[in-house]
Write an enzyme that holds these catalytic residues in place. Sequence first.
Site, mmCIF file in Angstrom:
data_model
loop_
_atom_site.group_PDB
_atom_site.id
_atom_site.type_symbol
_atom_site.label_atom_id
_atom_site.label_comp_id
_atom_site.label_asym_id
_atom_site.label_seq_id
_atom_site.Cartn_x
_atom_site.Cartn_y
_atom_site.Cartn_z
ATOM 1 N N ASP A 52 0.816 -1.202 0.000
ATOM 2 C CA ASP A 52 0.000 0.000 0.000
ATOM 3 C C ASP A 52 0.859 1.265 0.000
ATOM 4 O OD1 ASP A 52 -2.412 -1.420 0.046
ATOM 5 O OD2 ASP A 52 -2.364 -1.592 2.227
ATOM 6 N N TYR A 110 7.040 -9.925 6.587
ATOM 7 C CA TYR A 110 6.918 -8.480 6.763
ATOM 8 C C TYR A 110 7.544 -8.090 8.092
ATOM 9 C CZ TYR A 110 3.648 -7.771 2.886
ATOM 10 O OH TYR A 110 3.075 -7.686 1.650
#
Length: 268
Positions: A52, A110
Amino acid sequence: MRNLLMKVSYDGTDYNGFQTQPGGHTIQDYLEEAIHRLSGEQLKITASGRTDAGVHARGQVFNFYTASPIPLERWCMALNTWLPEDIVVTEAMEVPEDFHSRRAAKRKTYRYTINANQFPDIFNRRYQIHHYGKLDIEAMRQGLSHLIGTHDYTTFASRKSTKPSHVRTIFDAWIETDTSMCRPGTKDQGIIHTYLTGNGFLQHMVRIIMGTLIEVGEGRRHPDDMRVILEAKNRAAAGPTAMSKGLMLWEVEYDIPSIAETPSIQTT
């Protein structure tokens, strides 16, 4: 026609995410334009997944088909001459024709970073959120442990998620703390790095997990609440979505021998 795999790192602060969208100014747009300038080809790349707006990547992976005769060892350096300084292609290799960066990915990791010192770090402020209040890091570790395994992660998915299934597997999740910059005699707690490794992640999933985990660290939730929140399968049961700038796509792993074993990866 060759199928080339590449690894790219980027600072996502000033971009509208990885994936091409109507507003433009995405990482994909710049990569495809650089490839066009270099090879003359108008093409679309396939990435391991999207990130994003404001999210960074240390090890994003993408592939594309090219008829260009440019030698493999020249691609990284050549592309980087056409890319902004906050996007850097670091590896290139040829992969089988049927290789697909997203479908072939087996594990993704992540990392989310919190600066828990009293003052922000002006040099790393683009890659971490600042939380000057005390956090119970051990409670956060305990809460995080409840998310490991195969579960329906609807609670931690964006309400805008269009995925047909929210079942995913988190293989591992852990917290590391760097106290090297803590000032003696202060309330500095250091830099808190939270890592999550899974077979895939839903939209905003890591950020919602982190927003909820921070509430555990603040004492607003009990570590065991994470299990209850997960089982609720309701976004309203979780905490807020943590800021994007603390999130980084750390690594994407594949088990195809030509990727795992071939020593032909070119690094610049």
